[in-house]
Design an enzyme around this catalytic site. Structure first.
Site, mmCIF file in Angstrom:
data_model
loop_
_atom_site.group_PDB
_atom_site.id
_atom_site.type_symbol
_atom_site.label_atom_id
_atom_site.label_comp_id
_atom_site.label_asym_id
_atom_site.label_seq_id
_atom_site.Cartn_x
_atom_site.Cartn_y
_atom_site.Cartn_z
ATOM 1 N N HIS A 281 0.916 -1.294 -0.012
ATOM 2 C CA HIS A 281 0.021 0.071 -0.046
ATOM 3 C C HIS A 281 0.838 1.226 0.059
ATOM 4 O O HIS A 281 1.829 1.401 -0.973
ATOM 5 C CB HIS A 281 -0.996 -0.059 1.337
ATOM 6 C CG HIS A 281 -2.188 0.943 1.440
ATOM 7 N ND1 HIS A 281 -2.585 1.461 0.155
ATOM 8 C CD2 HIS A 281 -2.897 1.187 2.445
ATOM 9 C CE1 HIS A 281 -3.493 2.293 0.406
ATOM 10 N NE2 HIS A 281 -3.719 1.992 1.670
ATOM 11 N N MET B 164 8.124 -3.137 -6.856
ATOM 12 C CA MET B 164 7.279 -1.862 -6.168
ATOM 13 C C MET B 164 6.720 -0.828 -7.043
ATOM 14 O O MET B 164 7.694 -0.431 -7.985
ATOM 15 C CB MET B 164 7.976 -1.714 -4.804
ATOM 16 C CG MET B 164 8.043 -2.725 -3.942
ATOM 17 S SD MET B 164 6.414 -3.107 -3.198
ATOM 18 C CE MET B 164 6.774 -5.084 -3.057
ATOM 19 N N HIS C 85 -2.108 -2.795 -9.850
ATOM 20 C CA HIS C 85 -2.940 -1.925 -8.894
ATOM 21 C C HIS C 85 -4.293 -2.915 -8.827
ATOM 22 O O HIS C 85 -4.533 -3.690 -9.766
ATOM 23 C CB HIS C 85 -3.295 -0.716 -9.530
ATOM 24 C CG HIS C 85 -3.885 0.219 -8.494
ATOM 25 N ND1 HIS C 85 -5.280 -0.030 -8.294
ATOM 26 C CD2 HIS C 85 -3.393 1.086 -7.671
ATOM 27 C CE1 HIS C 85 -5.707 0.950 -7.294
ATOM 28 N NE2 HIS C 85 -4.636 1.607 -7.003
ATOM 29 N N ASP D 142 2.585 5.535 -6.775
ATOM 30 C CA ASP D 142 3.807 5.379 -5.891
ATOM 31 C C ASP D 142 5.442 5.492 -6.813
ATOM 32 O O ASP D 142 6.376 5.679 -6.365
ATOM 33 C CB ASP D 142 3.876 4.330 -5.040
ATOM 34 C CG ASP D 142 2.889 4.324 -4.036
ATOM 35 O OD1 ASP D 142 2.822 5.552 -3.390
ATOM 36 O OD2 ASP D 142 2.050 3.368 -4.023
HETATM 37 N N1 COA Z 1 5.335 -6.916 -9.531
HETATM 38 C C1 COA Z 1 5.584 -8.125 -10.230
HETATM 39 N N2 COA Z 1 4.228 -9.193 -10.237
HETATM 40 C C2 COA Z 1 3.276 -8.519 -10.073
HETATM 41 C C3 COA Z 1 3.117 -7.023 -9.447
HETATM 42 C C4 COA Z 1 4.289 -6.570 -9.241
HETATM 43 N N3 COA Z 1 4.358 -4.992 -8.905
HETATM 44 N N4 COA Z 1 1.829 -6.872 -9.265
HETATM 45 C C5 COA Z 1 1.137 -8.049 -9.496
HETATM 46 N N5 COA Z 1 2.010 -8.917 -10.004
HETATM 47 C C6 COA Z 1 1.559 -10.086 -10.481
HETATM 48 C C7 COA Z 1 1.374 -11.022 -9.356
HETATM 49 O O1 COA Z 1 2.502 -11.553 -9.172
HETATM 50 C C8 COA Z 1 0.380 -12.140 -9.824
HETATM 51 O O2 COA Z 1 0.833 -13.004 -10.506
HETATM 52 P P1 COA Z 1 0.468 -14.448 -10.793
HETATM 53 O O3 COA Z 1 -0.912 -14.407 -11.160
HETATM 54 O O4 COA Z 1 1.655 -15.198 -11.655
HETATM 55 O O5 COA Z 1 0.694 -14.907 -9.553
HETATM 56 C C9 COA Z 1 -0.502 -11.294 -10.688
HETATM 57 O O6 COA Z 1 0.387 -10.160 -11.164
HETATM 58 C C10 COA Z 1 -1.635 -10.747 -9.780
HETATM 59 O O7 COA Z 1 -1.259 -9.899 -8.705
HETATM 60 P P2 COA Z 1 -1.963 -9.548 -7.473
HETATM 61 O O8 COA Z 1 -0.878 -9.234 -6.205
HETATM 62 O O9 COA Z 1 -2.850 -10.878 -6.942
HETATM 63 O O10 COA Z 1 -2.996 -8.595 -7.700
HETATM 64 P P3 COA Z 1 -3.705 -7.646 -7.071
HETATM 65 O O11 COA Z 1 -4.587 -7.097 -7.697
HETATM 66 O O12 COA Z 1 -4.134 -8.425 -5.490
HETATM 67 O O13 COA Z 1 -2.517 -6.628 -6.420
HETATM 68 C C11 COA Z 1 -0.954 -5.102 -5.729
HETATM 69 C C12 COA Z 1 -2.463 -5.195 -6.405
HETATM 70 C C13 COA Z 1 -0.938 -3.532 -5.743
HETATM 71 C C14 COA Z 1 -0.976 -5.476 -4.466
HETATM 72 C C15 COA Z 1 0.143 -5.484 -6.630
HETATM 73 O O14 COA Z 1 0.029 -5.311 -7.950
HETATM 74 C C16 COA Z 1 1.426 -5.235 -5.922
HETATM 75 O O15 COA Z 1 1.740 -5.999 -4.840
HETATM 76 N N6 COA Z 1 2.310 -4.276 -6.457
HETATM 77 C C17 COA Z 1 3.396 -3.837 -5.833
HETATM 78 C C18 COA Z 1 3.262 -2.844 -4.643
HETATM 79 C C19 COA Z 1 2.663 -1.553 -5.142
HETATM 80 O O16 COA Z 1 3.125 -0.852 -5.908
HETATM 81 N N7 COA Z 1 1.687 -0.964 -4.179
HETATM 82 C C20 COA Z 1 1.141 0.201 -4.437
HETATM 83 C C21 COA Z 1 -0.369 0.055 -4.938
HETATM 84 S S1 COA Z 1 -0.781 1.463 -5.204
#
Ligand code: COA
Length: 390
Positions: A234, A269, A273, A325
């Site tokens: 987050h 990171m 989203h 971010d």
């Molecule tokens: N880097 C690498 N892979 C990523 C990724 C990232 N930043 N974000 C998503 N993925 C991949 C996941 O590994 C997953 O792959 P898989 O299906 O092969 O296992 C797929 O994309 C779906 O990811 P998931 O985490 O389940 O999606 P979500 O909708 O729950 O997640 C976030 C959203 C933001 C938690 C996720 O994109 C993330 O962790 N991003 C990095 C942290 C970040 O920047 N947070 C700020 C958000 S505003």
């Protein structure tokens, strides 16, 4: 009775938990709207104080309303001495978000206990919108004083008192660095505050609403929200983005680093989203401010070369777009803030959205309490064994 397994929405993905009138992502354009206004338009033409007023009151302020509002914000910036003393005793080994979380909790503890008579069902006995707006404004005014003092404490510097002749953003620079940068830098910073202010039922806002739904108080809700925002999935992502750039000194470092990170199952990171799957609508506005800032220094130009390369590589390899971010981390770095201060700055802004949701939750309250599907051991008898002491 149905024996069908319940459908589990892990992470509550796709679940519509309640209504809100604070913000929405326009389903046709993907643009984020605060109280109906497109956020890129607000960022292009408003001061952060006007947007805070909009988020709380539902309308942009008239000049007379803005004057009263900003005067109240400026008058509330100082923090009680007992809080400053308590925060100064926290170890420097903790995260500044722990300091902020403690500060808000402490400010809440300074308020007398509210004795609320039970109201009719669906009403929150602590629903006093006027009082909650006062508390929200007071927190919003004090958080920058706490964030700036904490950055200085970590640098071994004495705090700088707020200056009531300066607007919100300018005063923050003054309290951090003892000076105010030129208008382009202040404007870029203010854009980040406007973009960070509100975003629907994100994890920290939902946390604030869950806490409020139990009839708890506004300070408890904000304290919990800070804890939720701290995590790198987050708000903590803006700091994590900069940590990535610290490992990449040139664009050519990107392919091997990315391949290694993804091969280990790591996340990059600042990308992806939960809601935006074709790009975060706030990024172009922030990216514009980053471009302006980065071209002012050699460090900025080098950083952008790595930034662009990683962005392209993520799209090619994972089909993922940057979130807010991704540009904000480098923006704060180039402005001179220390990395552990980035997420606390996010708090200074998002406290407006959190508290607007607290007020909204109180106005139409229902206890937030989902169900779970049990996957543990089936029922069994406790084995016979000697009673304690026998
Ligand atoms: N880097 C690498 N892979 C990523 C990724 C990232 N930043 N974000 C998503 N993925 C991949 C996941 O590994 C997953 O792959 P898989 O299906 O092969 O296992 C797929 O994309 C779906 O990811 P998931 O985490 O389940 O999606 P979500 O909708 O729950 O997640 C976030 C959203 C933001 C938690 C996720 O994109 C993330 O962790 N991003 C990095 C942290 C970040 O920047 N947070 C700020 C958000 S505003």
């Amino acid at each position: 009775m149905s024996t069908a397994a319940p459908e589990i929405k892990r992470g509550l993905a796709g679940v519509v938990a309640d209504t809100t009138a604070v913000s929405v992502i326009d389903e046709h354009t993907g643009t984020l709207l605060y109280r109906g206004y497109p956020v890129p338009e607000l960022a292009a033409s408003c001061r952060f104080e006007e947007v805070a007023y909009l988020i709380w009151h539902g309308e942009l302020p008239t000049p007379a309303q803005l004057k009263i509002f900003t005067a109240a914000e400026r008058a509330a910036r100082r923090v009680p001495r007992e809080l400053t003393d308590a925060l100064a005793r926290l170890p420097l080994t903790c995260d500044p978000m722990d300091v902020l979380r403690t500060a808000v909790s402490y400010l809440g503890a300074l308020e007398p206990v509210d004795e609320h008579p039970a109201g009719p069902p669906g009403t929150h006995p602590g629903a006093d919108e006027g009082l909650d707006l006062e508390k929200s404004l007071s927190l919003w005014a004090k958080l920058p004083t706490i964030v700036a003092a904490e950055q200085r404490r970590r640098r071994g510097q004495a705090p700088i008192a707020p200056d009531i002749s300066l607007a919100f953003a300018e005063n923050f620079f003054h309290m951090c660095f003892g000076s105010v940068p030129d208008a382009e830098v202040v404007c870029g910073f203010e854009i980040s505050l406007i973009l960070y202010a509100e975003h629907g039922f994100n994890a920290s806002t939902f946390t604030a609403r869950v806490i409020t739904s139990t009839l708890s108080d506004l300070y408890s809700a904000v304290t919990g929200a800070i804890g939720a925002l701290k995590g790198p999935l987050h708000g903590g992502a803006n700091e994590a983005v900069m940590a990535t750039f610290e490992q990449l000194s040139a664009p050519d470092d990107v392919p091997a680093w990315l391949a290694g990170t993804l091969a280990e199952g790591g996340k990059v990171m600042g990308f992806g989203h939960r809601v935006y799957k074709h790009g975060d609508s706030r990024v172009p506005t922030m990216q514009g401010a980053l471009d302006d800032l980065a071209r002012r220094s050699e460090e900025g130009r080098q950083l952008m070369a790595v930034y662009d390369r990683l962005q392209r590589a993520m799209l090619e390899s994972k089909g993922l777009y940057p979130n807010l971010d991704y540009p904000t981390g480098p923006v704060y770095h180039l402005m001179g803030f220390d990395r552990p201060t980035f997420t606390p700055i996010f708090v200074m802004s998002r406290v407006t959205g959190w508290t607007a949701h607290v007020i909204e939750q109180k106005a139409h309250n229902a206890l937030i309490r989902p169900l779970s599907a049990y996957v543990g051991t089936s029922r069994r008898a406790v084995p016979d064994r000697p009673l304690p002491g026998q």
